[in-house]
Design a protein around this motif. Structure first.
Motif, short mmCIF file in Angstrom:
data_model
loop_
_atom_site.label_atom_id
_atom_site.label_comp_id
_atom_site.label_asym_id
_atom_site.label_seq_id
_atom_site.Cartn_x
_atom_site.Cartn_y
_atom_site.Cartn_z
N GLU A 263 0.84 -1.20 0.00
CA GLU A 263 0.00 0.00 0.00
C GLU A 263 0.88 1.25 0.00
O GLU A 263 0.64 2.19 -0.76
N PRO B 173 -8.00 -5.69 -3.85
CA PRO B 173 -6.98 -4.75 -3.40
C PRO B 173 -6.92 -3.46 -4.21
O PRO B 173 -6.65 -2.40 -3.66
N ASP C 212 -9.55 -1.39 -2.79
CA ASP C 212 -9.16 -1.01 -1.44
C ASP C 212 -8.12 0.11 -1.47
O ASP C 212 -8.22 1.09 -0.72
N ARG D 44 -8.69 3.85 0.09
CA ARG D 44 -7.87 4.28 1.21
C ARG D 44 -6.94 5.45 0.85
O ARG D 44 -6.30 6.02 1.73
N PRO E 1 -13.68 -8.90 -3.68
CA PRO E 1 -13.38 -7.89 -2.67
C PRO E 1 -13.97 -8.17 -1.29
O PRO E 1 -13.55 -7.52 -0.32
N HIS F 277 -9.98 -3.42 5.36
CA HIS F 277 -9.49 -3.62 4.00
C HIS F 277 -10.53 -4.28 3.09
O HIS F 277 -10.18 -4.74 2.00
N ASP F 278 -11.77 -4.30 3.52
CA ASP F 278 -12.84 -4.92 2.73
C ASP F 278 -13.68 -3.83 2.08
O ASP F 278 -14.42 -3.11 2.77
N PRO F 279 -13.58 -3.64 0.76
CA PRO F 279 -14.36 -2.59 0.10
C PRO F 279 -15.87 -2.74 0.28
O PRO F 279 -16.58 -1.73 0.27
N ASN G 171 -16.73 -0.86 3.29
CA ASN G 171 -16.37 0.57 3.27
C ASN G 171 -16.70 1.20 1.92
O ASN G 171 -15.86 1.85 1.31
#
Length: 320
Positions: free
Chosen positions: A134, A166, A169, A173, A188, A225-227, A230
């Motif tokens: 990241e 990812p 994500d 982020r 995801p 980290h789970d779209p 979020n």
């Protein structure tokens, strides 16, 4: 006189301290991310080596160069579970070079990070080492490239299969750093019991331990980290999602009975995951494009078709 002697000693001590402050060595500045070497494969393709301070090593990146002088947007196109090593990459497995030929854009695909989920791991892994992807993708790599190549500042990110989730994500982020993001047959939804089991098993297949990545299943990092948990983070990002029913077809390059087993079943799972994300985005009022292809197993031919279709969303978002 005693007072004068005391003042003289104080002045002398201050002079020594001041001299020491001048000559004392300063702490060495931490090395910055930077391009260390560029190997031209041909006129349009190069391997660009970038030093990553967070991982303490140099990362090779396959880069399709913009065809004309001047600034270009950047498309970060992630490889799959192997990180693009051993030839399992966009360069080796697809005709994406023909698709991007003539387009004023730089396409960047890091090589490395197999089974890393392109995340910042909580701990080094005995087998997979230090993973701070990241940081590398959202900070180090963009700054290093911008110092050597003219860019417009507009960028997008996409991933396939393991890297699809990812990619979303990372976009969510990054607080608006990416104007567009896409998942090609990705999964995801990683924080559900089934998702944690799938991530753990896939990482173990590559020799790693997912506990070193996000911790125990109860660790909030799984949800973070789970779209699908979020979705609001993707508000304002041009989001493209794709999956298929898993039925093999012409899109996979022709009839192949072997695709009816593993690749077909994997694609059915990724559709289930992508359906969950699409529902979460709808529930949060986040605009997105979701295409379910009528046929296709989990193959590079499908991923390429999804990437090409996604350009109607990604291209306008980044001015390419």
């Amino acid at each position: 006189m005693a007072i004068l002697r005391t003042l003289s000693r104080c002045v002398a001590l201050l002079s020594v301290a001041a001299t020491a402050a001048v000559v004392a060595p300063t702490a060495a500045a931490a090395p910055a991310a930077a391009v260390t070497r560029i190997d031209r494969v041909d006129a349009g393709l190069a391997t660009v080596w970038v030093f990553s301070p967070s991982m303490g090593r140099v990362i090779p990146n396959q880069v399709l160069l913009a065809p004309r002088p001047g600034p270009a947007p950047v498309f970060y196109l992630l490889n799959g579970r192997s990180g693009g090593i051993e030839g399992d990459s966009w360069v080796k497995q697809t005709r994406y070079r023909q698709f991007f030929a003539g387009r004023q854009i730089m396409v960047v695909s890091p090589l490395g990070g197999p089974f890393s989920w392109y995340a910042n791991w909580q701990r080094p892994d005995p087998r997979l080492g230090v993973n701070r992807w990241e940081t590398y993708l959202n900070s180090e790599l963009p700054s290093a490239l911008a110092a050597r190549f003219p860019t417009t500042g507009r960028k997008a990110i996409a991933g396939l299969s393991l890297s699809g989730g990812p990619a979303l994500d990372l976009a969510g982020r990054s607080r608006g750093a990416y104007r567009a993001a896409a998942s090609y047959s990705g999964c995801p939804a990683i924080s559900s019991p089934a998702g944690i089991a799938a991530v753990t098993a896939t990482t173990a297949f590559g020799g790693g331990n997912a506990l070193n990545m996000f911790g125990a299943p109860s660790n909030p990092a799984w949800v973070d980290h789970d779209p699908t948990r979020n979705p609001a983070r993707l508000r304002g990002v041009a989001v493209y999602l794709a999956s298929t029913t898993g039925v093999p077809g012409a899109i996979d390059g022709g009839a192949n009975p072997q695709l009816a087993l593993g690749p077909s079943q994997v694609e059915q799972v990724t559709k289930f995951c992508t359906d969950q994300l699409a529902a979460a985005l709808r529930g949060a009022g986040v605009r997105h494009t979701y295409r379910v292809f009528g046929q296709g197993a989990h193959t590079w031919s499908l991923f390429e078709a999804e990437m090409r279709d996604s350009w109607r969303v990604i291209g306008p978002a980044i001015g390419a």
